[in-house]
Design an enzyme around this catalytic site. Sequence first.
Site, PDB file in Angstrom:
ATOM      1  N   GLU A  90      31.410  53.297  37.441  1.00 27.09           N
ATOM      2  CA  GLU A  90      32.361  54.023  38.287  1.00 27.09           C
ATOM      3  C   GLU A  90      33.741  53.388  38.242  1.00 27.09           C
ATOM      4  OE1 GLU A  90      29.110  55.774  41.417  1.00 27.09           O
ATOM      5  OE2 GLU A  90      30.526  54.325  42.198  1.00 27.09           O
ATOM      6  N   CYS A 103      40.970  51.183  40.263  1.00 23.15           N
ATOM      7  CA  CYS A 103      39.948  50.152  40.455  1.00 23.15           C
ATOM      8  C   CYS A 103      38.912  50.371  39.355  1.00 23.15           C
ATOM      9  CB  CYS A 103      39.342  50.327  41.841  1.00 23.15           C
ATOM     10  SG  CYS A 103      37.925  49.257  42.129  1.00 23.15           S
ATOM     11  N   CYS A 110      25.324  44.671  38.120  1.00 19.68           N
ATOM     12  CA  CYS A 110      25.855  43.331  38.398  1.00 19.68           C
ATOM     13  C   CYS A 110      24.687  42.364  38.484  1.00 19.68           C
ATOM     14  CB  CYS A 110      26.628  43.340  39.721  1.00 19.68           C
ATOM     15  SG  CYS A 110      27.575  41.819  40.018  1.00 19.68           S
ATOM     16  N   CYS A 114      25.205  39.717  46.071  1.00 19.61           N
ATOM     17  CA  CYS A 114      25.887  39.546  47.359  1.00 19.61           C
ATOM     18  C   CYS A 114      25.277  40.555  48.344  1.00 19.61           C
ATOM     19  CB  CYS A 114      27.384  39.780  47.197  1.00 19.61           C
ATOM     20  SG  CYS A 114      28.107  38.743  45.906  1.00 19.61           S
ATOM     21  N   GLY A 161      30.471  45.068  38.839  1.00 24.15           N
ATOM     22  CA  GLY A 161      30.324  43.912  37.954  1.00 24.15           C
ATOM     23  C   GLY A 161      31.167  42.715  38.337  1.00 24.15           C
ATOM     24  N   GLU A 162      30.872  41.597  37.680  1.00 25.80           N
ATOM     25  CA  GLU A 162      31.611  40.356  37.909  1.00 25.80           C
ATOM     26  C   GLU A 162      32.453  40.091  36.652  1.00 25.80           C
ATOM     27  OE1 GLU A 162      32.543  38.125  40.155  1.00 25.80           O
ATOM     28  OE2 GLU A 162      33.460  37.109  38.464  1.00 25.80           O
ATOM     29  N   SER A 193      39.359  40.122  40.237  1.00 27.84           N
ATOM     30  CA  SER A 193      38.683  39.654  41.451  1.00 27.84           C
ATOM     31  C   SER A 193      37.347  39.044  41.059  1.00 27.84           C
ATOM     32  CB  SER A 193      38.459  40.852  42.377  1.00 27.84           C
ATOM     33  OG  SER A 193      37.725  40.449  43.520  1.00 27.84           O
ATOM     34  N   SER A 216      36.673  36.403  46.094  1.00 27.12           N
ATOM     35  CA  SER A 216      35.891  36.976  47.195  1.00 27.12           C
ATOM     36  C   SER A 216      35.286  35.827  47.988  1.00 27.12           C
ATOM     37  CB  SER A 216      34.795  37.879  46.628  1.00 27.12           C
ATOM     38  OG  SER A 216      35.378  39.007  46.031  1.00 27.12           O
ATOM     39  N   LEU A 217      36.006  35.400  48.984  1.00 27.74           N
ATOM     40  CA  LEU A 217      35.589  34.208  49.737  1.00 27.74           C
ATOM     41  C   LEU A 217      34.545  34.586  50.788  1.00 27.74           C
ATOM     42  CD1 LEU A 217      36.224  31.174  50.134  1.00 27.74           C
ATOM     43  CD2 LEU A 217      37.970  31.859  51.783  1.00 27.74           C
ATOM     44  N   ASN A 292      32.545  48.164  54.479  1.00 24.36           N
ATOM     45  CA  ASN A 292      32.067  49.521  54.243  1.00 24.36           C
ATOM     46  C   ASN A 292      30.561  49.488  54.307  1.00 24.36           C
ATOM     47  OD1 ASN A 292      34.713  50.574  53.655  1.00 24.36           O
ATOM     48  ND2 ASN A 292      34.596  49.313  51.816  1.00 24.36           N
ATOM     49  N   CYS A 333      35.176  49.791  48.521  1.00 22.51           N
ATOM     50  CA  CYS A 333      34.702  48.491  48.039  1.00 22.51           C
ATOM     51  C   CYS A 333      33.247  48.287  48.396  1.00 22.51           C
ATOM     52  CB  CYS A 333      35.423  47.347  48.740  1.00 22.51           C
ATOM     53  SG  CYS A 333      37.131  47.221  48.403  1.00 22.51           S
TER      54      CYS A 333
HETATM   55  N1  SAH Z   1      32.507  40.915  41.508  1.00 22.58           N
HETATM   56  C1  SAH Z   1      33.895  40.854  41.840  1.00 22.58           C
HETATM   57  C2  SAH Z   1      34.619  42.195  41.835  1.00 22.58           C
HETATM   58  C3  SAH Z   1      33.968  43.398  42.484  1.00 22.58           C
HETATM   59  S1  SAH Z   1      33.918  43.602  44.229  1.00 22.58           S
HETATM   60  C4  SAH Z   1      34.061  40.185  43.191  1.00 22.58           C
HETATM   61  O1  SAH Z   1      33.068  39.917  43.831  1.00 22.58           O
HETATM   62  O2  SAH Z   1      35.176  39.875  43.559  1.00 22.58           O
HETATM   63  C5  SAH Z   1      35.461  43.960  44.887  1.00 22.58           C
HETATM   64  C6  SAH Z   1      35.597  43.476  46.333  1.00 22.58           C
HETATM   65  O3  SAH Z   1      34.865  44.304  47.285  1.00 22.58           O
HETATM   66  C7  SAH Z   1      35.056  42.078  46.497  1.00 22.58           C
HETATM   67  O4  SAH Z   1      35.909  41.315  47.270  1.00 22.58           O
HETATM   68  C8  SAH Z   1      33.758  42.361  47.216  1.00 22.58           C
HETATM   69  O5  SAH Z   1      33.292  41.234  47.844  1.00 22.58           O
HETATM   70  C9  SAH Z   1      34.145  43.475  48.151  1.00 22.58           C
HETATM   71  N2  SAH Z   1      32.994  44.155  48.777  1.00 22.58           N
HETATM   72  C10 SAH Z   1      31.731  44.183  48.336  1.00 22.58           C
HETATM   73  N3  SAH Z   1      30.952  44.876  49.192  1.00 22.58           N
HETATM   74  C11 SAH Z   1      31.754  45.294  50.196  1.00 22.58           C
HETATM   75  C12 SAH Z   1      31.537  46.066  51.365  1.00 22.58           C
HETATM   76  N4  SAH Z   1      30.324  46.546  51.653  1.00 22.58           N
HETATM   77  N5  SAH Z   1      32.586  46.330  52.165  1.00 22.58           N
HETATM   78  C13 SAH Z   1      33.818  45.853  51.848  1.00 22.58           C
HETATM   79  N6  SAH Z   1      34.077  45.121  50.761  1.00 22.58           N
HETATM   80  C14 SAH Z   1      33.059  44.830  49.937  1.00 22.58           C
END
Ligand code: SAH
Length: 347
Positions: A90, A103, A110, A114, A161-162, A193, A216-217, A292, A333
């Site tokens: 997507e 985006c 992935c 997480c 993906g990462e 990211s 993504s902290l 989200n 996201c």
């Molecule tokens: N794998 C990479 C890039 C993809 S995610 C990363 O982790 O950074 C893009 C962003 O959306 C990341 O910061 C991720 O943590 C965040 N994200 C993932 N799930 C989410 C959710 N349910 N609500 C809001 N942001 C989310």
Amino acid sequence: MQDIRKISLQELTAFLQTQNEPAFRAKQIYDWIWQKNVHSFEEMTNVSKKLRQILKQHFYFNTLNIHQDFTSEDGTIKFIFQLYDGKKVEGVLIPTQKRMTACISSQVGCSLDCSFCATGKMKLQRNLESAEIVDQVVHIQNRALQTYQRPLTNIVFMGMGEPLLNYSNVVQAYRHITAPQEMGLSTKRLTISTAGIAKGIKRLADDEVKAKLALSLHAPTDEKRNKIMSINEQNNLEVLYEALQYYYSKMKQYITFEYVMLKDFNDTLEDAKALVKWSRKIPCKVNLIEYNDTGSFKGSLPEQISAFEQYLLQHDIPTSIRRSRGKDINAACGQLLIQDKTTPLKK
Ligand code: SAH
């Protein structure tokens, strides 16, 4: 037969030499591929028919095509792209007053898990090739011009993906997108990211990749981060801090910390204090993200997000809130998930 988008200009030049064609032809063909982004040899109108025929006998294009698209009530457009092997990823076009953001995805599925992210529920199927990453940008750019009469201003690797676990293809795509002779987008308008792959962060600095870096902290202590991101076990905050310092010392670019606001998990005053402490260590900006719903948590209340933001601002940490877009079409996201026969879910 070879995928023409997997060979370099040098290799193309060498091939053309074997066909007694001059070197400038290679440049012409390369421009068709990477500047004008055509997907067939027929479109290369300044190349002779005979040479087009020869090219066709030796090379092919593996393209990524739009399979379906959905438009949100807020104008966000989600695309499901189909790859040459039938797999799907997507991408999202996010129009705002100031920006037109694409985006894009870096992998099919992935390998990380997480707990708050829907994509993490899909297994990793494969890495995207650099041309497949570029194609997403081209399709989204075309739609931005068609629907909103505005070109893309920003590109973020925040789809599926990462990116740093598909390092070579992502960096190669970045080079095609930003090279002045190719798509020519400004390096600063592209953001990579990462969930936090320390080695990859250092490699970006070594390779002088000038795209912006976002981490993504999501939690300010190892104890909490371990609970939601298993990647933190090998890449804990200390290890990440060391990689970021290395990155900053070479690149002199601030880093964005993404922080998804999870109710009663990471949104208390204590968390804000710990985040301030961590953020002081390195030049950065904090992006608070509205959660989200993907079923596993509850998002923080709006007043809690504002209070959290205020606390960071009062402590001189540049902070903004990223409002959720395209929720009604599952384009926000963490909501990107393709569920069909070809995409097994993790147990
Ligand atoms: N794998 C990479 C890039 C993809 S995610 C990363 O982790 O950074 C893009 C962003 O959306 C990341 O910061 C991720 O943590 C965040 N994200 C993932 N799930 C989410 C959710 N349910 N609500 C809001 N942001 C989310």
